[in-house]
Scaffold this motif. Structure first.
Motif, PDB file in Angstrom:
ATOM      1  N   SER A 171      36.345  31.768  12.094  1.00 48.13           N
ATOM      2  CA  SER A 171      37.069  31.113  11.165  1.00 48.13           C
ATOM      3  C   SER A 171      36.383  31.036   9.960  1.00 48.13           C
ATOM      4  O   SER A 171      34.815  30.919  10.163  1.00 48.13           O
ATOM      5  CB  SER A 171      37.443  29.890  11.602  1.00 48.13           C
ATOM      6  OG  SER A 171      37.954  29.058  10.395  1.00 48.13           O
ATOM      7  N   PRO A 172      36.870  31.375   8.750  1.00 46.94           N
ATOM      8  CA  PRO A 172      35.798  31.274   7.520  1.00 46.94           C
ATOM      9  C   PRO A 172      35.576  29.845   7.199  1.00 46.94           C
ATOM     10  O   PRO A 172      34.304  29.508   6.656  1.00 46.94           O
ATOM     11  CB  PRO A 172      36.757  31.710   6.373  1.00 46.94           C
ATOM     12  CG  PRO A 172      37.879  32.409   7.031  1.00 46.94           C
ATOM     13  CD  PRO A 172      37.990  31.879   8.529  1.00 46.94           C
ATOM     14  N   GLN A 173      36.181  28.884   7.905  1.00 43.90           N
ATOM     15  CA  GLN A 173      35.598  27.440   7.849  1.00 43.90           C
ATOM     16  C   GLN A 173      34.615  27.131   8.576  1.00 43.90           C
ATOM     17  O   GLN A 173      34.039  26.098   8.672  1.00 43.90           O
ATOM     18  CB  GLN A 173      36.894  26.564   8.165  1.00 43.90           C
ATOM     19  CG  GLN A 173      37.957  26.504   7.039  1.00 43.90           C
ATOM     20  CD  GLN A 173      39.132  26.000   7.306  1.00 43.90           C
ATOM     21  OE1 GLN A 173      40.158  26.321   7.991  1.00 43.90           O
ATOM     22  NE2 GLN A 173      39.200  24.475   6.977  1.00 43.90           N
ATOM     23  N   PHE A 174      34.200  28.142   9.444  1.00 38.72           N
ATOM     24  CA  PHE A 174      33.008  27.745  10.594  1.00 38.72           C
ATOM     25  C   PHE A 174      32.268  28.964  10.602  1.00 38.72           C
ATOM     26  O   PHE A 174      32.051  29.700  11.621  1.00 38.72           O
ATOM     27  CB  PHE A 174      33.547  27.427  11.668  1.00 38.72           C
ATOM     28  CG  PHE A 174      32.920  26.530  12.738  1.00 38.72           C
ATOM     29  CD1 PHE A 174      32.472  25.382  12.664  1.00 38.72           C
ATOM     30  CD2 PHE A 174      32.128  27.270  13.717  1.00 38.72           C
ATOM     31  CE1 PHE A 174      31.420  24.653  13.281  1.00 38.72           C
ATOM     32  CE2 PHE A 174      30.925  26.650  14.276  1.00 38.72           C
ATOM     33  CZ  PHE A 174      30.600  25.689  14.503  1.00 38.72           C
ATOM     34  N   ASP A 175      31.645  29.463   9.424  1.00 40.27           N
ATOM     35  CA  ASP A 175      30.835  30.689   9.267  1.00 40.27           C
ATOM     36  C   ASP A 175      29.387  30.184   9.485  1.00 40.27           C
ATOM     37  O   ASP A 175      28.537  30.299   8.721  1.00 40.27           O
ATOM     38  CB  ASP A 175      30.883  31.369   7.852  1.00 40.27           C
ATOM     39  CG  ASP A 175      30.567  32.791   8.014  1.00 40.27           C
ATOM     40  OD1 ASP A 175      30.136  33.246   9.032  1.00 40.27           O
ATOM     41  OD2 ASP A 175      30.530  33.270   6.849  1.00 40.27           O
ATOM     42  N   ALA A 200      33.219  18.952   9.544  1.00 41.87           N
ATOM     43  CA  ALA A 200      34.358  18.414   9.293  1.00 41.87           C
ATOM     44  C   ALA A 200      35.627  19.388  10.038  1.00 41.87           C
ATOM     45  O   ALA A 200      36.668  18.881  10.664  1.00 41.87           O
ATOM     46  CB  ALA A 200      34.952  18.593   7.778  1.00 41.87           C
ATOM     47  N   TYR A 201      35.333  20.677  10.216  1.00 39.60           N
ATOM     48  CA  TYR A 201      36.288  21.526  10.803  1.00 39.60           C
ATOM     49  C   TYR A 201      36.283  21.475  12.394  1.00 39.60           C
ATOM     50  O   TYR A 201      37.140  21.302  12.989  1.00 39.60           O
ATOM     51  CB  TYR A 201      35.798  22.942  10.630  1.00 39.60           C
ATOM     52  CG  TYR A 201      36.617  24.061  11.380  1.00 39.60           C
ATOM     53  CD1 TYR A 201      37.874  24.628  10.815  1.00 39.60           C
ATOM     54  CD2 TYR A 201      36.100  24.381  12.415  1.00 39.60           C
ATOM     55  CE1 TYR A 201      38.735  25.379  11.283  1.00 39.60           C
ATOM     56  CE2 TYR A 201      37.010  25.567  13.088  1.00 39.60           C
ATOM     57  CZ  TYR A 201      38.085  26.030  12.526  1.00 39.60           C
ATOM     58  OH  TYR A 201      38.747  27.181  13.243  1.00 39.60           O
ATOM     59  N   ALA A 202      35.027  21.030  12.959  1.00 39.96           N
ATOM     60  CA  ALA A 202      34.993  20.623  14.188  1.00 39.96           C
ATOM     61  C   ALA A 202      35.368  19.192  14.664  1.00 39.96           C
ATOM     62  O   ALA A 202      36.113  19.345  15.668  1.00 39.96           O
ATOM     63  CB  ALA A 202      33.237  20.584  14.570  1.00 39.96           C
ATOM     64  N   SER A 206      38.387  19.240  17.243  1.00 45.44           N
ATOM     65  CA  SER A 206      38.238  18.096  18.490  1.00 45.44           C
ATOM     66  C   SER A 206      39.329  17.144  18.865  1.00 45.44           C
ATOM     67  O   SER A 206      39.648  17.115  19.737  1.00 45.44           O
ATOM     68  CB  SER A 206      37.023  17.402  18.632  1.00 45.44           C
ATOM     69  OG  SER A 206      35.716  18.463  18.555  1.00 45.44           O
ATOM     70  N   ALA A 207      39.702  16.633  17.572  1.00 45.54           N
ATOM     71  CA  ALA A 207      40.720  15.789  17.480  1.00 45.54           C
ATOM     72  C   ALA A 207      42.237  16.344  18.173  1.00 45.54           C
ATOM     73  O   ALA A 207      43.016  15.773  18.849  1.00 45.54           O
ATOM     74  CB  ALA A 207      41.008  14.802  16.142  1.00 45.54           C
ATOM     75  N   ALA A 208      42.303  17.673  17.392  1.00 50.55           N
ATOM     76  CA  ALA A 208      43.650  18.217  17.935  1.00 50.55           C
ATOM     77  C   ALA A 208      43.499  18.705  19.475  1.00 50.55           C
ATOM     78  O   ALA A 208      44.681  18.674  20.114  1.00 50.55           O
ATOM     79  CB  ALA A 208      43.652  19.582  17.004  1.00 50.55           C
ATOM     80  N   LEU A 209      42.496  19.077  20.134  1.00 53.42           N
ATOM     81  CA  LEU A 209      42.430  19.542  21.372  1.00 53.42           C
ATOM     82  C   LEU A 209      42.463  18.248  21.998  1.00 53.42           C
ATOM     83  O   LEU A 209      43.395  18.192  23.070  1.00 53.42           O
ATOM     84  CB  LEU A 209      41.119  20.108  21.737  1.00 53.42           C
ATOM     85  CG  LEU A 209      40.818  21.646  21.324  1.00 53.42           C
ATOM     86  CD1 LEU A 209      39.549  22.213  21.167  1.00 53.42           C
ATOM     87  CD2 LEU A 209      42.044  22.529  21.775  1.00 53.42           C
TER      88      LEU A 209
END
Length: 277
Positions: A171-175, A200-202, A206-209
């Protein structure tokens, strides 16, 4: 009337004994099997209903197993995402300290590199049953999420729940691999901004999972209760009441003894009559 040719009393006694023996065998079967209805011959309507309900129960158990497997898969990924979040929090602390200009920047960068390795290791080891919701390719076949059977209707159609993966690999949000290296205070501030975005991405992932794991657990509880209710319904229709069956068994055994005695008595009547001549 007593006849030398036909002993009608014996015939009646024999029929009575046969009926008692038939009921006795049926009662013994119901006690030994624990069910009053063992075949369609016993009660066709109730047998058909119980078989249909047993089939539904079997389907629900399969759905429950799938939900348990899905829940375990998501739980492993959720634990991994939470650990990544904690590690990123530690990396943020290192970046803040480095941006203050205190200490050896190379040591800060070395610590950052170790944390990055740790995160990559967490991503690789967060799979369960061939599914890793933290990777780009979730299932090795290009999948991006997990689909779990969640319910089965009376017409045989299957409902599902979908769980989206959290791509920590591509993910580009987690490069994370292209994070700015810390060499001075300015680069430390740049790295801090990047890590804030990764964090913020993590956290969001984590919340979604965690939410998905809770949803699967709740659905699993519901399916378990539904299966139990069906099982109780079948039990009320076909299971033997041991207390009643035991009482009936004793009564039939007494009837069997009396019927045998009656048959013996009526069988001696012709001999008694014959002795008169």
């Amino acid at each position: 009337m007593i006849s030398f040719h036909n002993n009608s009393g014996a015939m009646v006694a024999l029929q009575t004994l046969g009926g008692v023996n038939s009921q006795l065998n049926q009662t013994q079967d119901s006690i030994s099997t624990g069910q009053t209805i063992n075949s369609a011959q016993d009660n066709a309507a109730l047998w058909a209903i119980s078989e249909l309900m047993n089939s539904d129960t079997s389907g629900l158990r399969s759905v429950s197993d799938s939900l348990s497997l899905g829940e375990a898969t998501v739980a492993v990924a959720s634990a991994g995402a939470e650990q990544i979040t904690e590690t990123l929090t530690e990396m943020r602390s290192l970046a803040i300290m480095a941006s203050s200009g205190m200490g050896d920047f190379s040591k800060y960068e070395a610590a950052m590199a170790k944390k990055t390795e740790q995160i990559n290791s967490i991503i690789s080891s967060s799979g369960f049953n061939g599914v890793n919701l933290l990777k780009t390719d979730v299932d090795g076949a290009g999948g991006t999420g997990l689909t779990v059977p969640s319910a089965i209707s009376s017409d045989g159609s299957l409902s599902t729940l979908s769980v989206d993966g959290v791509d920590f690999e591509g993910s580009p949000q987690f490069d994370l691999g292209n994070r700015t290296a810390i060499t001075d205070s300015a680069s430390a501030l740049t790295a801090l901004g990047e890590i804030e975005g990764f964090l913020a991405y993590a956290i969001e992932g984590s919340a979604a999972l965690g939410s998905s794991a809770n949803q699967l657990a709740g659905q699993g509880d519901y399916i378990s209760k539904q299966s139990d209710a069906l099982t109780r319904g079948v039990s009320s229709m076909i299971d033997t009441s041991i207390e009643e069956a035991a009482t009936k068994l004793l009564a039939l055994q007494a009837q069997q003894q009396l019927s045998t005695l009656s048959l013996s008595i009526v069988n001696t009547m012709p001999d008694t009559l014959r002795n008169l001549y």
